[in-house]
Design an enzyme around this catalytic site. Structure first.
Site, PDB file in Angstrom:
ATOM      1  N   PRO A  13       0.846  -1.203   0.000  1.00 11.76           N
ATOM      2  CA  PRO A  13       0.000   0.000   0.000  1.00 11.76           C
ATOM      3  C   PRO A  13       0.871   1.237   0.000  1.00 11.76           C
ATOM      4  O   PRO A  13       1.751   1.393   0.850  1.00 11.76           O
ATOM      5  CB  PRO A  13      -0.785  -0.127   1.318  1.00 11.76           C
ATOM      6  CG  PRO A  13       0.049  -1.003   2.191  1.00 11.76           C
ATOM      7  CD  PRO A  13       0.825  -1.912   1.288  1.00 11.76           C
ATOM      8  N   MET A  14       0.657   2.110  -0.981  1.00  9.75           N
ATOM      9  CA  MET A  14       1.462   3.328  -1.107  1.00  9.75           C
ATOM     10  C   MET A  14       0.550   4.517  -1.330  1.00  9.75           C
ATOM     11  O   MET A  14      -0.249   4.528  -2.274  1.00  9.75           O
ATOM     12  CB  MET A  14       2.457   3.196  -2.266  1.00  9.75           C
ATOM     13  CG  MET A  14       3.533   2.143  -2.053  1.00  9.75           C
ATOM     14  SD  MET A  14       4.609   1.949  -3.501  1.00  9.75           S
ATOM     15  CE  MET A  14       3.524   0.993  -4.582  1.00  9.75           C
ATOM     16  N   GLN A  60      -6.314  -1.053   4.062  1.00 17.61           N
ATOM     17  CA  GLN A  60      -5.347  -0.735   5.113  1.00 17.61           C
ATOM     18  C   GLN A  60      -5.766   0.527   5.858  1.00 17.61           C
ATOM     19  O   GLN A  60      -6.083   1.541   5.244  1.00 17.61           O
ATOM     20  CB  GLN A  60      -3.931  -0.555   4.560  1.00 17.61           C
ATOM     21  CG  GLN A  60      -2.912  -0.497   5.709  1.00 17.61           C
ATOM     22  CD  GLN A  60      -1.506  -0.159   5.271  1.00 17.61           C
ATOM     23  OE1 GLN A  60      -1.237   0.970   4.888  1.00 17.61           O
ATOM     24  NE2 GLN A  60      -0.603  -1.131   5.350  1.00 17.61           N
ATOM     25  N   CYS A  91       4.191   3.224   8.631  1.00 22.51           N
ATOM     26  CA  CYS A  91       4.416   4.472   7.896  1.00 22.51           C
ATOM     27  C   CYS A  91       5.300   5.400   8.707  1.00 22.51           C
ATOM     28  O   CYS A  91       4.960   5.778   9.839  1.00 22.51           O
ATOM     29  CB  CYS A  91       3.097   5.154   7.577  1.00 22.51           C
ATOM     30  SG  CYS A  91       3.324   6.689   6.650  1.00 22.51           S
ATOM     31  N   LYS A  96       1.098  -4.554   9.011  1.00 21.62           N
ATOM     32  CA  LYS A  96       2.358  -4.187   8.368  1.00 21.62           C
ATOM     33  C   LYS A  96       3.107  -3.243   9.298  1.00 21.62           C
ATOM     34  O   LYS A  96       2.546  -2.253   9.766  1.00 21.62           O
ATOM     35  CB  LYS A  96       2.136  -3.516   7.015  1.00 21.62           C
ATOM     36  CG  LYS A  96       3.436  -3.182   6.280  1.00 21.62           C
ATOM     37  CD  LYS A  96       3.165  -2.669   4.878  1.00 21.62           C
ATOM     38  CE  LYS A  96       4.478  -2.554   4.085  1.00 21.62           C
ATOM     39  NZ  LYS A  96       5.276  -1.380   4.489  1.00 21.62           N
ATOM     40  N   HIS A 110       8.710  -4.523   7.176  1.00 20.35           N
ATOM     41  CA  HIS A 110       9.680  -3.760   6.385  1.00 20.35           C
ATOM     42  C   HIS A 110      10.996  -3.760   7.159  1.00 20.35           C
ATOM     43  O   HIS A 110      11.025  -3.418   8.339  1.00 20.35           O
ATOM     44  CB  HIS A 110       9.181  -2.331   6.177  1.00 20.35           C
ATOM     45  CG  HIS A 110      10.085  -1.489   5.333  1.00 20.35           C
ATOM     46  ND1 HIS A 110       9.800  -1.198   4.018  1.00 20.35           N
ATOM     47  CD2 HIS A 110      11.269  -0.894   5.599  1.00 20.35           C
ATOM     48  CE1 HIS A 110      10.775  -0.443   3.519  1.00 20.35           C
ATOM     49  NE2 HIS A 110      11.680  -0.247   4.467  1.00 20.35           N
ATOM     50  N   GLY A 117      11.037  -4.550   1.518  1.00 22.44           N
ATOM     51  CA  GLY A 117      12.176  -3.635   1.552  1.00 22.44           C
ATOM     52  C   GLY A 117      13.257  -4.007   0.570  1.00 22.44           C
ATOM     53  O   GLY A 117      13.855  -5.074   0.669  1.00 22.44           O
ATOM     54  N   ASP A 118      13.465  -3.154  -0.418  1.00 24.63           N
ATOM     55  CA  ASP A 118      14.591  -3.239  -1.358  1.00 24.63           C
ATOM     56  C   ASP A 118      14.460  -4.305  -2.437  1.00 24.63           C
ATOM     57  O   ASP A 118      15.416  -4.530  -3.187  1.00 24.63           O
ATOM     58  CB  ASP A 118      15.920  -3.470  -0.614  1.00 24.63           C
ATOM     59  CG  ASP A 118      16.355  -2.276   0.199  1.00 24.63           C
ATOM     60  OD1 ASP A 118      15.691  -1.230   0.095  1.00 24.63           O
ATOM     61  OD2 ASP A 118      17.348  -2.381   0.940  1.00 24.63           O
ATOM     62  N   ARG A 172       8.100   0.411  -3.909  1.00 22.82           N
ATOM     63  CA  ARG A 172       8.572   1.434  -4.842  1.00 22.82           C
ATOM     64  C   ARG A 172       9.007   0.864  -6.198  1.00 22.82           C
ATOM     65  O   ARG A 172       8.886   1.537  -7.224  1.00 22.82           O
ATOM     66  CB  ARG A 172       9.722   2.212  -4.201  1.00 22.82           C
ATOM     67  CG  ARG A 172       9.269   3.128  -3.066  1.00 22.82           C
ATOM     68  CD  ARG A 172      10.437   3.729  -2.314  1.00 22.82           C
ATOM     69  NE  ARG A 172      11.173   2.727  -1.543  1.00 22.82           N
ATOM     70  CZ  ARG A 172      12.353   2.917  -0.983  1.00 22.82           C
ATOM     71  NH1 ARG A 172      12.958   4.084  -1.118  1.00 22.82           N
ATOM     72  NH2 ARG A 172      12.934   1.968  -0.275  1.00 22.82           N
TER      73      ARG A 172
END
Length: 329
Positions: free
Chosen positions: A18-19, A72, A102, A141, A171, A205-206, A229
């Site tokens: 979720p972004m 979320q 977040c 999360k 994360h 993450g990454d 991302r």
């Protein structure tokens, strides 16, 4: 097989993170087309839902083809989070997810998101309130901890499982790190080694390539991977990773025509969902990402962000197809 409640996610699911301002229905549509196994809405403010704010309400929009889909939520008040979970349940998602990760200032400084990592008893109470307010599976999360001195995810995970969450995504950074430095998955691996934990553990993450996805899958033993991302401008990453898992080879990169077609579908859905003005305006952030790496693309990008009619945008996209296809030839 990985399951969250009655939701079957397959052997090793790939999740769309979720972004905010990214993972709206138009973006989720193109990610689903390209292999995302589980997706989430943008995070939704519990206070906004309680106040019936239009922007928060609109984020509850979900569509049948998106399933399985999670809503979320984030907030700082235990009672409010329970109440807004009940509201979100009425939108009929497949699960409810709580954001304790977040790191941005306007969320964390208001006592929500990653701020709860500084108050684990409150986090537990809030999670329990959400679990009790819905019949749906509840997931969480979060991050490793607030900072390097409080990486408490190992203890937190057990407490959250004990009050009823059915999956956990971690994360591999602290809140203080924000998105800087490399994500550390070693504590995520230790969660999987804990015999007391029986819920799915997803790492985040990454992950930005099929090679890294396979490496982290094998090294850290997670049940699935959440990607954030790296999906922006590259919704094909899900199928690329799956293909690599099966064959050991990467898929051919999307052609210019495929990039344009995906961008156009994204644009069409954006207009359909948000209306012709806002739908076109909010697509502007995506054009550079869809056509990243193309030499001398700037003039086209400028025209795309200035155009205000779909017909004009479609003509520019057709020009891009012809111009860059010929350049490749």
């Amino acid at each position: 097989m990985v399951r969250i409640g009655n939701i079957d996610l397959g052997a090793f699911p790939l999740l769309l993170a979720p972004m905010e301002d990214v993972s709206d229905p138009p973006f989720r549509a193109v990610c689903k087309e390209n292999g995302a196994d589980l997706m989430y809405t943008e995070f939704i403010s519990s206070e906004g839902l309680i106040r019936d704010a239009a922007k928060s309400r609109q984020k509850l929009d979900i569509f049948e083809y998106e399933r399985p889909i999670g809503i979320q939520l984030f907030g700082s008040d235990v009672q409010t989070m329970g109440a807004c979970s009940a509201i979100a349940t009425q939108a009929n998602p497949d699960l409810i997810d709580i954001n304790y990760g977040c790191p941005v200032k306007n969320v964390a400084c208001k006592g929500a998101g990653a701020a709860l990592l500084q108050d684990i008893p409150k986090m537990v109470k809030m999670t329990e309130a959400v679990v009790k307010s819905t019949h749906l599976p509840v997931t969480v999360k979060t991050r490793l901890g607030w900072d390097d001195t409080t990486k408490n995810i190992l203890e937190v995970a057990e407490q959250l499982q004990d009050i009823g969450i059915q999956a956990l995504t971690v994360h591999g950074r602290t809140r203080v790190q924000m998105y800087k430095g490399a994500a550390d998955w070693t504590l995520i691996a230790r969660l999987k080694e804990n015999p007391r934990l029986h819920i799915p553990i997803f790492g985040n993450g990454d992950i930005d390539s099929p090679e890294k996805a396979l490496e982290y899958k094998n090294r850290y033993g997670v049940d699935g991977i959440m990607i954030g991302r790296a999906t922006i401008g590259n919704p094909w990453i899900f199928n690329d990773i799956k293909h690599y898992f099966r064959t050991g080879e990467r898929m051919a990169p999307p052609t210019i025509s495929e990039r344009v077609d995906t961008c156009r579908r994204h644009l069409e859905f954006s207009i359909k969902w948000k209306g012709p003005v806002l739908g076109i305006f909010e697509m502007r952030r995506h054009y550079t990402n869809y056509f990243r790496g193309l030499e001398h693309f700037k003039p086209y990008r400028m025209r795309l962000v200035e155009a205000m009619r779909f017909e004009e945008l479609n003509e520019i996209l057709e020009e891009i197809t012809h111009h860059f296809s010929e350049a490749v030839c």
